[in-house]
Design a protein around this motif. Structure first.
Motif, PDB file in Angstrom:
ATOM      1  N   LEU A  35     -17.093 -36.597 -14.978  1.00 51.58           N
ATOM      2  CA  LEU A  35     -18.206 -35.614 -14.691  1.00 51.58           C
ATOM      3  C   LEU A  35     -17.890 -34.477 -14.134  1.00 51.58           C
ATOM      4  CD1 LEU A  35     -20.731 -38.290 -13.180  1.00 51.58           C
ATOM      5  CD2 LEU A  35     -20.902 -37.415 -15.384  1.00 51.58           C
ATOM      6  N   ALA A  36     -16.916 -34.616 -13.367  1.00 55.23           N
ATOM      7  CA  ALA A  36     -16.308 -33.262 -12.889  1.00 55.23           C
ATOM      8  C   ALA A  36     -15.868 -32.371 -14.184  1.00 55.23           C
ATOM      9  CB  ALA A  36     -15.246 -33.590 -11.908  1.00 55.23           C
ATOM     10  N   PHE A  37     -14.773 -32.948 -14.730  1.00 55.13           N
ATOM     11  CA  PHE A  37     -14.161 -32.075 -15.857  1.00 55.13           C
ATOM     12  C   PHE A  37     -15.379 -31.610 -17.029  1.00 55.13           C
ATOM     13  CE2 PHE A  37     -11.830 -31.516 -19.706  1.00 55.13           C
ATOM     14  CZ  PHE A  37     -11.126 -30.314 -19.338  1.00 55.13           C
ATOM     15  N   GLY A  38     -16.286 -32.660 -17.336  1.00 53.63           N
ATOM     16  CA  GLY A  38     -17.308 -32.593 -18.268  1.00 53.63           C
ATOM     17  C   GLY A  38     -18.139 -31.378 -17.833  1.00 53.63           C
ATOM     18  N   PHE A  39     -18.533 -31.405 -16.389  1.00 53.95           N
ATOM     19  CA  PHE A  39     -19.475 -30.226 -16.210  1.00 53.95           C
ATOM     20  C   PHE A  39     -18.812 -28.996 -16.276  1.00 53.95           C
ATOM     21  CE2 PHE A  39     -22.324 -33.564 -14.351  1.00 53.95           C
ATOM     22  CZ  PHE A  39     -23.500 -32.955 -15.000  1.00 53.95           C
ATOM     23  N   VAL A  40     -17.419 -29.014 -15.715  1.00 55.05           N
ATOM     24  CA  VAL A  40     -16.808 -27.465 -15.610  1.00 55.05           C
ATOM     25  C   VAL A  40     -16.760 -27.141 -17.210  1.00 55.05           C
ATOM     26  CG1 VAL A  40     -14.441 -26.724 -15.294  1.00 55.05           C
ATOM     27  CG2 VAL A  40     -15.611 -28.086 -13.615  1.00 55.05           C
ATOM     28  N   PHE A  41     -16.432 -27.851 -17.945  1.00 55.16           N
ATOM     29  CA  PHE A  41     -16.023 -27.647 -19.441  1.00 55.16           C
ATOM     30  C   PHE A  41     -17.547 -27.009 -20.146  1.00 55.16           C
ATOM     31  CE2 PHE A  41     -15.004 -27.745 -24.058  1.00 55.16           C
ATOM     32  CZ  PHE A  41     -13.736 -27.137 -23.784  1.00 55.16           C
ATOM     33  N   PHE A  42     -18.507 -27.748 -19.680  1.00 54.81           N
ATOM     34  CA  PHE A  42     -19.831 -27.465 -19.845  1.00 54.81           C
ATOM     35  C   PHE A  42     -20.488 -26.021 -19.672  1.00 54.81           C
ATOM     36  CE2 PHE A  42     -24.291 -26.730 -18.950  1.00 54.81           C
ATOM     37  CZ  PHE A  42     -25.039 -27.591 -19.829  1.00 54.81           C
ATOM     38  N   ASP A  43     -19.900 -25.778 -18.317  1.00 56.92           N
ATOM     39  CA  ASP A  43     -20.373 -24.155 -17.593  1.00 56.92           C
ATOM     40  C   ASP A  43     -19.376 -23.395 -18.536  1.00 56.92           C
ATOM     41  OD1 ASP A  43     -21.024 -22.362 -16.402  1.00 56.92           O
ATOM     42  OD2 ASP A  43     -20.854 -22.829 -14.481  1.00 56.92           O
ATOM     43  N   ILE A  96      -7.174 -30.395  -3.139  1.00 57.01           N
ATOM     44  CA  ILE A  96      -7.089 -29.166  -4.054  1.00 57.01           C
ATOM     45  C   ILE A  96      -7.795 -29.330  -5.234  1.00 57.01           C
ATOM     46  CG2 ILE A  96      -5.428 -27.803  -5.537  1.00 57.01           C
ATOM     47  CD1 ILE A  96      -2.957 -28.687  -3.971  1.00 57.01           C
ATOM     48  N   LEU A  97      -8.185 -30.413  -5.677  1.00 55.77           N
ATOM     49  CA  LEU A  97      -9.114 -30.766  -6.704  1.00 55.77           C
ATOM     50  C   LEU A  97     -10.691 -30.328  -6.303  1.00 55.77           C
ATOM     51  CD1 LEU A  97      -9.770 -31.812  -9.540  1.00 55.77           C
ATOM     52  CD2 LEU A  97      -9.767 -33.966  -8.771  1.00 55.77           C
ATOM     53  N   ILE A  98     -11.009 -30.899  -5.213  1.00 53.28           N
ATOM     54  CA  ILE A  98     -12.090 -30.585  -4.538  1.00 53.28           C
ATOM     55  C   ILE A  98     -12.573 -29.342  -4.580  1.00 53.28           C
ATOM     56  CG2 ILE A  98     -13.847 -31.074  -2.543  1.00 53.28           C
ATOM     57  CD1 ILE A  98     -12.376 -33.956  -2.429  1.00 53.28           C
ATOM     58  N   ALA A  99     -11.489 -28.389  -3.757  1.00 49.67           N
ATOM     59  CA  ALA A  99     -11.530 -27.030  -3.804  1.00 49.67           C
ATOM     60  C   ALA A  99     -11.929 -26.332  -4.879  1.00 49.67           C
ATOM     61  CB  ALA A  99     -10.465 -26.505  -2.760  1.00 49.67           C
ATOM     62  N   ALA A 100     -11.036 -26.562  -6.005  1.00 46.96           N
ATOM     63  CA  ALA A 100     -11.031 -26.075  -7.489  1.00 46.96           C
ATOM     64  C   ALA A 100     -12.467 -26.420  -7.782  1.00 46.96           C
ATOM     65  CB  ALA A 100     -10.122 -26.582  -8.250  1.00 46.96           C
ATOM     66  N   VAL A 101     -12.935 -27.364  -7.748  1.00 45.69           N
ATOM     67  CA  VAL A 101     -14.262 -27.775  -8.407  1.00 45.69           C
ATOM     68  C   VAL A 101     -15.428 -26.877  -7.811  1.00 45.69           C
ATOM     69  CG1 VAL A 101     -16.251 -29.321  -8.794  1.00 45.69           C
ATOM     70  CG2 VAL A 101     -13.740 -30.080  -9.165  1.00 45.69           C
ATOM     71  N   VAL A 102     -15.404 -26.783  -6.172  1.00 46.13           N
ATOM     72  CA  VAL A 102     -16.302 -25.853  -5.550  1.00 46.13           C
ATOM     73  C   VAL A 102     -16.007 -24.551  -5.676  1.00 46.13           C
ATOM     74  CG1 VAL A 102     -16.909 -25.330  -3.221  1.00 46.13           C
ATOM     75  CG2 VAL A 102     -16.284 -27.693  -3.595  1.00 46.13           C
ATOM     76  N   ALA A 125     -12.832 -14.336 -14.807  1.00 43.83           N
ATOM     77  CA  ALA A 125     -11.309 -14.482 -14.449  1.00 43.83           C
ATOM     78  C   ALA A 125     -11.293 -15.502 -13.238  1.00 43.83           C
ATOM     79  CB  ALA A 125     -10.743 -13.028 -14.128  1.00 43.83           C
ATOM     80  N   LEU A 126     -12.048 -15.191 -12.136  1.00 46.35           N
ATOM     81  CA  LEU A 126     -11.786 -16.139 -11.202  1.00 46.35           C
ATOM     82  C   LEU A 126     -12.363 -17.635 -11.566  1.00 46.35           C
ATOM     83  CD1 LEU A 126     -13.641 -13.858  -8.306  1.00 46.35           C
ATOM     84  CD2 LEU A 126     -11.113 -14.583  -8.718  1.00 46.35           C
ATOM     85  N   MET A 127     -13.291 -17.634 -12.434  1.00 54.53           N
ATOM     86  CA  MET A 127     -13.664 -19.067 -13.058  1.00 54.53           C
ATOM     87  C   MET A 127     -12.411 -19.760 -13.672  1.00 54.53           C
ATOM     88  SD  MET A 127     -17.502 -18.464 -14.316  1.00 54.53           S
ATOM     89  CE  MET A 127     -17.323 -19.872 -15.709  1.00 54.53           C
ATOM     90  N   GLY A 128     -11.615 -19.000 -14.385  1.00 57.07           N
ATOM     91  CA  GLY A 128     -10.731 -19.361 -15.037  1.00 57.07           C
ATOM     92  C   GLY A 128      -9.603 -19.998 -14.098  1.00 57.07           C
ATOM     93  N   MET A 129      -9.230 -19.135 -12.906  1.00 56.12           N
ATOM     94  CA  MET A 129      -8.264 -19.500 -12.032  1.00 56.12           C
ATOM     95  C   MET A 129      -8.928 -20.926 -11.220  1.00 56.12           C
ATOM     96  SD  MET A 129      -7.606 -15.784  -9.896  1.00 56.12           S
ATOM     97  CE  MET A 129      -6.647 -16.882  -9.010  1.00 56.12           C
ATOM     98  N   ALA A 130     -10.031 -21.036 -11.233  1.00 58.59           N
ATOM     99  CA  ALA A 130     -10.416 -22.236 -10.318  1.00 58.59           C
ATOM    100  C   ALA A 130     -10.503 -23.559 -11.252  1.00 58.59           C
ATOM    101  CB  ALA A 130     -11.890 -22.255  -9.881  1.00 58.59           C
ATOM    102  N   GLU A 131     -10.943 -23.335 -12.531  1.00 52.17           N
ATOM    103  CA  GLU A 131     -10.810 -24.428 -13.605  1.00 52.17           C
ATOM    104  C   GLU A 131      -9.614 -24.869 -14.084  1.00 52.17           C
ATOM    105  OE1 GLU A 131     -12.516 -25.163 -18.081  1.00 52.17           O
ATOM    106  OE2 GLU A 131     -12.547 -23.198 -17.203  1.00 52.17           O
ATOM    107  N   GLY A 132      -8.633 -23.778 -14.099  1.00 51.87           N
ATOM    108  CA  GLY A 132      -7.014 -24.337 -14.282  1.00 51.87           C
ATOM    109  C   GLY A 132      -6.655 -25.359 -13.678  1.00 51.87           C
ATOM    110  N   ALA A 133      -6.926 -25.355 -12.353  1.00 50.81           N
ATOM    111  CA  ALA A 133      -6.427 -26.627 -11.456  1.00 50.81           C
ATOM    112  C   ALA A 133      -7.055 -27.908 -11.733  1.00 50.81           C
ATOM    113  CB  ALA A 133      -6.581 -26.080 -10.215  1.00 50.81           C
ATOM    114  N   VAL A 134      -8.213 -27.939 -12.305  1.00 50.56           N
ATOM    115  CA  VAL A 134      -9.161 -29.210 -12.497  1.00 50.56           C
ATOM    116  C   VAL A 134      -8.384 -30.465 -13.272  1.00 50.56           C
ATOM    117  CG1 VAL A 134     -11.259 -30.336 -13.031  1.00 50.56           C
ATOM    118  CG2 VAL A 134     -11.300 -27.980 -11.955  1.00 50.56           C
ATOM    119  N   LEU A 135      -8.096 -29.995 -14.601  1.00 52.66           N
ATOM    120  CA  LEU A 135      -7.451 -30.981 -15.523  1.00 52.66           C
ATOM    121  C   LEU A 135      -6.310 -31.535 -15.108  1.00 52.66           C
ATOM    122  CD1 LEU A 135      -8.049 -32.558 -17.942  1.00 52.66           C
ATOM    123  CD2 LEU A 135      -7.022 -30.607 -19.251  1.00 52.66           C
TER     124      LEU A 135
END
Length: 223
Positions: A35-43, A96-102, A125-135
């Motif tokens: 769900l975490a990566f799915g919603f991130v990719f959805f956005d 780190i993962l929780i902080a990246a999603v938030v 740009a900031l969204m990409g920085m945070a999303e890059g750590a999720v996967l």
């Protein structure tokens, strides 16, 4: 023999309980990360489907729309490299993962408040920085918790199915809402327009007949 049985049975029960707890943790972790990566990719996928509306509201060119997508991909790639290396060095992946999603959620919400191209560019740009750590972190956690017989399935669900189902299937209907519908709601219905036209025509005909109606005939000899 009786002593051997009494000594083996508690160990077997403890091993079965440990395996059961590990399996439950594996399934819960898979659901959460899915769900975490799915919603991130959805956005992340929302911009291409909302591009016609964003270009109209912000008066953006095709080059600027492409830049908004490209800057997220660039920061996403760089952030994945840095976050993966940092998690390996610190040995702490969950915080780190929780902080990246938030942070990704906050930057995404901030993007909706922007009123120009530069604001959207910074937010993306900031969204990409945070999303890059999720996967990378989600994959590391999933590999550690997966059994040998489930590792491939878990990784396929986490990396492929979550992005494809939520980002590729749910995002298009959510982003493709026709904004002309509220405008049509303010227009009168066809029957109402027809009745209004008939009333206006009757009014004009009535006014015309009144204007052409002759006055009372005067009798001779009377003023």
């Amino acid at each position: 023999m009786s002593r051997i049985r009494t000594r083996v049975r508690p160990d077997a029960e403890a091993s079965a309980a440990t395996d059961s707890a590990a399996h439950r943790y594996e399934n819960r972790l898979l659901l959460i990360l899915f769900l975490a990566f799915g919603f991130v990719f959805f956005d992340r996928q929302a911009l291409p489907f909302l591009a016609p509306y964003i270009a109209e509201d912000f008066h953006l060119s095709n080059t600027e729309l492409g830049t908004l997508s490209g800057v997220l991909a660039l920061t996403w790639a760089l952030s994945g490299l840095v976050a993966g290396r940092l998690s390996d060095k610190l040995g702490r992946r969950k915080p780190i993962l929780i902080a990246a999603v938030v942070l990704f959620s906050c930057f995404s919400a901030a993007g909706g408040l922007m009123t120009g191209f530069l604001g959207l560019l910074v937010a993306r740009a900031l969204m990409g920085m945070a999303e890059g750590a999720v996967l990378p972190l989600a994959q590391s956690l999933m590999v550690e918790a997966s059994r040998d017989s489930r590792r491939g399935l878990n990784m396929g669900l986490l990396q492929g199915s979550s992005a494809g189902l939520m980002g590729g299937i749910l995002a298009p209907p959510g982003g493709g809402v026709d904004r002309r519908a509220p405008r049509l709601a303010h227009c009168p219905a066809p029957d109402d327009r027809a009745r209004s036209a008939h009333r206006g025509l009757d009014r004009e005909v009535g006014q015309g007949s009144t204007a052409r109606r002759p006055g009372p005939a005067r009798r001779r000899g009377h003023p």
